[in-house]
Design an enzyme around this catalytic site. Structure first.
Site, PDB file in Angstrom:
ATOM      1  N   TYR A  18       6.668   4.361  -0.460  1.00 48.86           N
ATOM      2  CA  TYR A  18       7.663   4.612   0.591  1.00 48.86           C
ATOM      3  C   TYR A  18       7.361   5.955   1.240  1.00 48.86           C
ATOM      4  O   TYR A  18       7.263   6.975   0.560  1.00 48.86           O
ATOM      5  CB  TYR A  18       9.052   4.594  -0.031  1.00 48.86           C
ATOM      6  N   CYS A  19       7.203   5.955   2.580  1.00 42.37           N
ATOM      7  CA  CYS A  19       7.017   7.184   3.348  1.00 42.37           C
ATOM      8  C   CYS A  19       5.791   7.944   2.826  1.00 42.37           C
ATOM      9  O   CYS A  19       4.699   7.393   2.741  1.00 42.37           O
ATOM     10  CB  CYS A  19       8.293   8.015   3.297  1.00 42.37           C
ATOM     11  N   LEU A  20       5.952   9.200   2.461  1.00 41.02           N
ATOM     12  CA  LEU A  20       4.854  10.001   1.939  1.00 41.02           C
ATOM     13  C   LEU A  20       4.256   9.366   0.688  1.00 41.02           C
ATOM     14  O   LEU A  20       3.044   9.445   0.442  1.00 41.02           O
ATOM     15  CB  LEU A  20       5.362  11.411   1.635  1.00 41.02           C
TER      16      LEU A  20
END
Length: 575
Positions: free
Chosen positions: A307-309
């Site tokens: 998720y994301c980074l």
């Protein structure tokens, strides 16, 4: 007595770090260069100057003509409409004189400044974007909706309530100020307690190192898919965004569908962790987790989810594993995660050499990027929704927006280590090293096109952190035989937290195979049909199709990795 070069440099860094406290971490040099570039370009563009003068006169004439017409035709069509995402003037009271003239004048003024700050020949694209963004922020601050005497909705409520809304708003203001000064969470966030009503999916911590705890969630079905799921959240957030209250928990949803789920819970770093590197998160996070899962669920590949980074780091780890012949991954899923950062949205406005040097000095003095500094940048990206509208509702209308589990989670931020965050911003955001083949793991370059496992990438329509068109670029980078892209309604967080009960949601989804021709994002958007409802069932069905046959659930932990405590663990509780 003379100082050596290192001492002189440290003195400079301390001065800049102190200056940052006065400038909200914005580099004065970067701002000055932006405005000098604009003014010098405008000064040698008399045609542009004449065009702006003409536009100003035309807009004034349009407003005057419309004002005269609307006096006799109350339903006269406005001379300018707000942008679709601008909800400030939707209340019916804004159509009454003189407020209709006030807000129309503001929108025309806003449009003129957009023309003044864009389309100027010779102006650097980065400076143009930064200037337009800065002008928009300044104008938003002075919008008529922000003031008592020019907001008819606030005036109407003040008259009808006898001013009690302003009294209540004053109480809200004082309460928020006290909470901010004391470092407390926003009002209502105390109703959501990790381990009490959020982050309560049953499970055990089966591994812990300096950077993370690995949680294995307890099964709820008699049979489970043979291949487990490992979720890697970003360390800019606490893991329970994917395990909020039970109706909104992705973890619970997956477990109830017969998946064995593991989740990384990152430690909240302090100044002592200043030298942690991006590769430390890869090794002690993803690689250590795969080692443990291999013991708990032997002879099974892993469906990795980032998720994301965390998704960006997962892509780096997967590329390194593919390069080295490590075949432990069954598939790759990335939620709102970028691999190419050339078009990373308005967040790039905060990232150039001068701004990064300034921010690095701030982090160098603290050892970490503080939660308030990080939150401030994200709030600016959506200032109308997160700053000004909230202030109008809370302090002028006297109405608190009800707190929910996602909002409470958003207030439970984490810090970022100095070295890791500097490396991430420079190598990925600024230099785009990963997408362009310059990123190394173990002193050898890694490339996304080495990944051969199926990929499932999720973007969200209103993402200000990882714009979906940026995420879509994985089509140009990956060389797998199967790449599924899903675009869902919502933003960076609310779009991902999309339980099946939320029937107002929608999504688009398609799969590209190795022999398929590339389709650009705008054409893809136009030709891909819309599906109503949550995207979770669609992804879960994809996950099930790529998982092995069902079998008996594994034990929680193993001989080498016995349970260390109950989920959600201890790291998530760190302030």
């Amino acid at each position: 007595m003379f100082l050596d070069d290192g001492q002189n440099e440290n003195a400079d860094r301390m001065i800049r770090a102190s200056l940052a406290q006065l400038t909200n971490n914005i580099s004065p040099a970067a701002v000055m260069l932006t405005y000098v570039d604009w003014l010098s370009s405008l000064a040698v563009s008399p045609g542009k100057q004449m065009s702006l003068i003409q536009k100003a006169l035309k807009k004034q004439f349009r407003l005057s003509a419309w004002t005269a017409r609307s006096a006799f035709e109350p339903d006269a069509e406005p001379c300018i409409e707000p942008l679709p995402q601008d909800r400030r003037f939707r209340h019916e009271s804004w159509q009454l004189f003189p407020y209709n003239v006030i807000y129309q004048g503001f929108l025309l003024h806003q449009q003129w400044w957009f023309n003044a700050t864009t389309g100027l020949r010779g102006l650097s694209p980065h400076h143009e974007q930064a200037l337009e963004f800065g002008a928009r922020q300044w104008l938003d601050m002075w919008a008529p909706s922000n003031f008592l005497l020019t907001n008819p909705q606030v005036l109407g409520k003040t008259v009808n309530s006898g001013g009690t809304n302003l009294i209540q708003g004053w109480h809200h203001l004082v309460d928020d100020w006290q909470r901010n000064m004391l470092g407390k969470k926003p009002a209502g966030a105390e109703d959501y307690v990790v381990g009490d009503n959020v982050g309560i999916t049953p499970g055990k911590v089966v591994f812990r190192n300096h950077l993370m705890e690995l949680i294995q969630y307890a099964p709820t079905t008699s049979q489970v898919h043979a291949e487990p799921v490992l979720i890697i959240p970003a360390w800019i957030m606490k893991h329970y965004i994917l395990d909020l209250s039970p109706p909104n928990s992705l973890v619970k949803y997956l477990v109830d569908q017969g998946h064995t789920v593991f989740m990384i819970s990152w430690r909240n770093p302090t100044g002592e962790d200043r030298n942690l590197e991006l590769d430390d998160y890869r090794r002690q996070g993803i690689m250590d987790s795969l080692e443990v899962i291999g013991e708990v669920v032997p002879d099974s590949k892993v469906h990795a989810v980032g998720y994301c980074l965390g998704g960006t780091l997962l892509a780096i780890a997967a590329a390194a594993m593919a390069r080295d012949g490590d075949e432990r991954l069954a598939s790759l899923t990335m939620f709102a995660a970028q691999t190419d950062f050339r078009e990373a949205g308005e967040l790039m406005l905060f990232i150039d050499d001068k701004q990064l040097a300034f921010l690095e000095d701030v982090m160098w003095s603290q050892g970490v990027l503080d939660t308030k500094q990080m939150a401030g940048a994200f709030q600016l990206l959506r200032s109308n929704d997160l700053i000004w509208s909230r202030m109008v509702n809370s302090y002028l209308l006297g109405e608190r927006q009800p707190m929910n589990d996602l909002m409470a989670w958003n207030a439970d931020a984490t810090r970022m280590p100095y070295r890791m965050h500097s490396e991430y911003l420079r190598r990925l955001f600024l230099n785009n090293d990963f997408a362009e083949g310059r990123f190394s793991v173990d002193n050898k370059p890694v490339a996304i096109n080495a990944i051969r496992v199926p990929i499932f990438a999720v973007g969200t329509e209103r993402d200000h952190v990882a714009p979906w068109r940026s995420i879509y670029k994985i089509h140009l980078l990956a060389d797998t035989d199967e790449l599924t892209f899903l675009l869902t309604s919502g933003g960076h967080n609310a779009g991902i937290v999309s339980p099946p009960e939320r029937t107002r949601r929608h999504y688009r989804m398609s799969t590209m195979h190795g022999h398929d021709a590339y389709v650009d994002p705008d054409l893809w958007l136009a030709r891909t049909p819309v599906n109503q409802g949550s995207w979770w069932p669609a992804w879960q069905a994809w996950l099930a199709d790529h998982s092995g046959p069902k079998t008996s659930p594994p034990e929680l932990g193993s001989t080498h990795y016995p349970p260390l405590g109950d989920a959600p663990g201890t790291y998530v509780l760190q302030e």
